[in-house]
Design a protein around this motif. Structure first.
Motif, short mmCIF file in Angstrom:
data_model
loop_
_atom_site.label_atom_id
_atom_site.label_comp_id
_atom_site.label_asym_id
_atom_site.label_seq_id
_atom_site.Cartn_x
_atom_site.Cartn_y
_atom_site.Cartn_z
N VAL A 24 0.87 -1.18 0.00
CA VAL A 24 0.00 0.00 0.00
C VAL A 24 0.90 1.23 0.00
CG1 VAL A 24 -1.58 1.39 1.41
CG2 VAL A 24 -2.00 -1.05 1.07
N VAL A 25 0.65 2.17 -0.89
CA VAL A 25 1.38 3.43 -0.94
C VAL A 25 0.45 4.52 -0.43
CG1 VAL A 25 2.52 5.14 -2.39
CG2 VAL A 25 2.86 2.70 -2.83
N ALA A 26 0.86 5.20 0.63
CA ALA A 26 0.04 6.25 1.24
C ALA A 26 0.44 7.60 0.67
CB ALA A 26 0.22 6.24 2.75
N GLY A 27 -0.49 8.25 -0.02
CA GLY A 27 -0.22 9.55 -0.62
C GLY A 27 0.13 9.40 -2.08
N PHE A 28 -0.27 10.42 -2.87
CA PHE A 28 -0.04 10.33 -4.31
C PHE A 28 0.60 11.61 -4.85
CE2 PHE A 28 -1.29 9.41 -8.78
CZ PHE A 28 -0.81 8.11 -8.83
N GLY A 29 1.46 12.22 -4.02
CA GLY A 29 2.25 13.34 -4.49
C GLY A 29 3.44 12.85 -5.29
#
Length: 507
Positions: A24-29
């Motif tokens: 899971v990758v938290a954040g999409f900046g």
């Protein structure tokens, strides 16, 4: 998470199969997209979660979904950690107590930052070994020092890149198919908080002052104060350092972090100072930057790197913090083995980015300076100490910082102050306590995106400053605060200030 799964994660790198790893990758900046993109490329099953996204980020999300990732962007998307997760890779802005990361901790799911992921994905460089990292952190001056370091490394003929908290995301940099010789890596306290195995060849902590205390709660685990937790995260940069821990002689807290670090045997403590350097330091002898740490004759002499004039090609004297940044960059480069001649050439060819003590105009004997990048009190203090007398433009989002020490140190320099922004009362209160005779004007304005929070606000700010200033003064935009209450970012704030100044001073 099972012990076997954890052991498998620790063995993974860029040349091992990631099939079956549920990430899971938290954040999409910027950093979140880089992590999700490269994990997908490596074969992991990726779910990227974010609360919001720009139009450009939504386009990237569509691309990632075509490549096989799942992207979920909506309000509440990061409230719940999905089931059957092996790894969470978090963007720096997520606090450890955020819902997603708290659930990961409760379930024993490892949480890596993008920097930790990048360290594990390093590839052999031209020498056959992974390219070394030269790392920079501190409350202020990180970006300038990192860019100076990159300039020096390039002057030495090395394929270098400024990455991390500046330039390329570090995951993207290490995954470049054309290997680099060395990385100049800027790291924030947020990034360092989620870093565990990194072992920099050399690292520097430039300074420590209050910042981001809204991220670090007033009290942390075991009752640790927010400032203590912030400093501890900065100190992570020194863990496992191989050659040199670079510290600021004039900031004892940075040396304390060196003393507490667990480093590789043989790593040295290297100080930098604006005074005469002792053995093992870089510093100043009159107007010359010198090395008394990396030369054989350091017990009895110092070797020239460059002059103060080399750091101020437009004339005049460079600001003290610019000199300090140059010394720190030089120390890191010298630890890597760069020659003194190449250090000097790299510093001579370096130019500061915009919005860093940039002279916008000189008109009617008044100098107008844009230092919108001064987004905390320590940075503003460094800028204010370079000018006298000053009409100071300040205010914005204080991020939990106090301004008493700043105002006490510069009160005698202040002609007047123009205040803006949501937390202007915090600065006004410090001024009333420590500089009660200094005239203060408040310019009200709207929130980000409103008409008042843009060109019109800055026009009124500049008009107020022009009324207060007299020939010989400097009008200095050094807000000591973040900008997002009224502007898109610090660059937009500086651009609008510069535009309003040019309008005010044009014939």
């Amino acid at each position: 998470m099972s012990a076997g799964a954890a052991d498998r994660l620790d063995s993974l790198g860029r040349d091992t199969p990631w099939d079956g790893v549920r990430a899971v990758v938290a954040g999409f900046g910027v950093s979140g997209f880089a992590a999700a993109d490269n994990l997908t490329h490596l074969g992991a099953s990726v779910t990227a979660l974010a609360e919001r996204a720009t139009a450009a980020q939504l386009e990237k999300a569509e691309l990632l979904e075509v490549l096989g990732a799942r992207v979920d962007i909506h309000a509440g998307a990061t409230a719940t950690l999905p089931e059957d997760v092996d790894l969470v890779v978090t963007s720096p802005g997520f606090r450890p107590d955020s819902a997603l990361l708290a659930q990961a901790a409760a379930r024993g799911v490892p949480v890596w930052g993008e920097v930790e992921l990048a360290w594990r994905l390093r590839a052999p460089g031209p020498t056959g070994e992974p390219a070394p990292w030269l790392c920079v952190t501190g409350t202020n001056g990180k970006t300038t020092t990192t860019q100076m370091l990159d300039s020096i490394l390039r002057a030495a003929g090395l394929r270098s890149v400024a990455a991390g908290n500046v330039g390329l995301p570090i995951v993207e940099a290490v995954m470049d198919p054309a290997p680099y010789d060395v990385f100049a890596v800027e790291l924030s306290s947020f990034q360092l908080h989620y870093t565990r195995t990194m072992s920099a060849q050399a690292a520097a902590v430039l300074n420590l002052a209050e910042d981001h205390l809204d991220w670090y709660d007033a009290a942390g685990p075991g009752g640790a104060a927010g400032m203590d937790r912030y400093a501890a995260d900065k100190g992570r940069i020194f863990q496992h350092v191989q050659r040199a821990c670079v510290y600021n002689v004039n900031d004892p807290a940075t040396e304390a972090l060196v003393r507490e670090a667990d480093v590789v045997d043989g790593a040295r403590a290297i100080g930098f100072t604006l005074g005469m350097p002792a053995v093992g330091m870089l510093g100043l002898v009159e107007d010359i930057l010198v090395d008394r740490a990396f030369i054989a004759e350091r017990a009895t002499s110092a070797a020239e790197l460059c002059t103060l004039a080399d750091l101020a090609p437009a004339g005049g004297d460079p600001a003290p913090h610019v000199v300090a940044n140059a010394l720190a960059a030089a120390a890191l480069a010298r630890a890597h083995g760069v020659s003194r001649a190449d250090v000097g050439e790299g510093l001579r060819s370096f130019r500061l980015d915009g919005h860093r003590i940039a002279v916008v105009a000189t008109h009617g004997g008044i100098t107008w300076v844009d230092d919108s990048k001064a987004t905390n009190p320590h940075a503003a203090q460094s800028s204010l100490q370079a000018y006298d007398p000053v009409v100071w433009v300040a205010g914005g989002l204080a991020k939990g910082a106090a301004f008493d020490e700043l105002v006490r140190s510069v009160a005698s320099r202040l002609r007047a102050v123009v205040l803006i922004g949501r937390d202007r009362d915090v600065i006004a209160a410090a001024l009333s306590r420590h500089a009660p005779d200094v005239r203060v004007i408040v310019v009200d304005g709207g929130d980000t995106g409103s008409v008042e929070g843009g060109p019109e606000l800055m026009r009124r700010v500049v008009e107020a400053a022009a009324d207060l200033a007299v020939p010989g003064d400097t009008v200095l935009l050094a807000p000591g605060c973040a900008s997002q209450d009224q502007f898109t970012d610090y660059a937009a704030r500086g651009d609008l200030f510069a535009a309003a100044v040019r309008e005010q001073t044009s014939p």
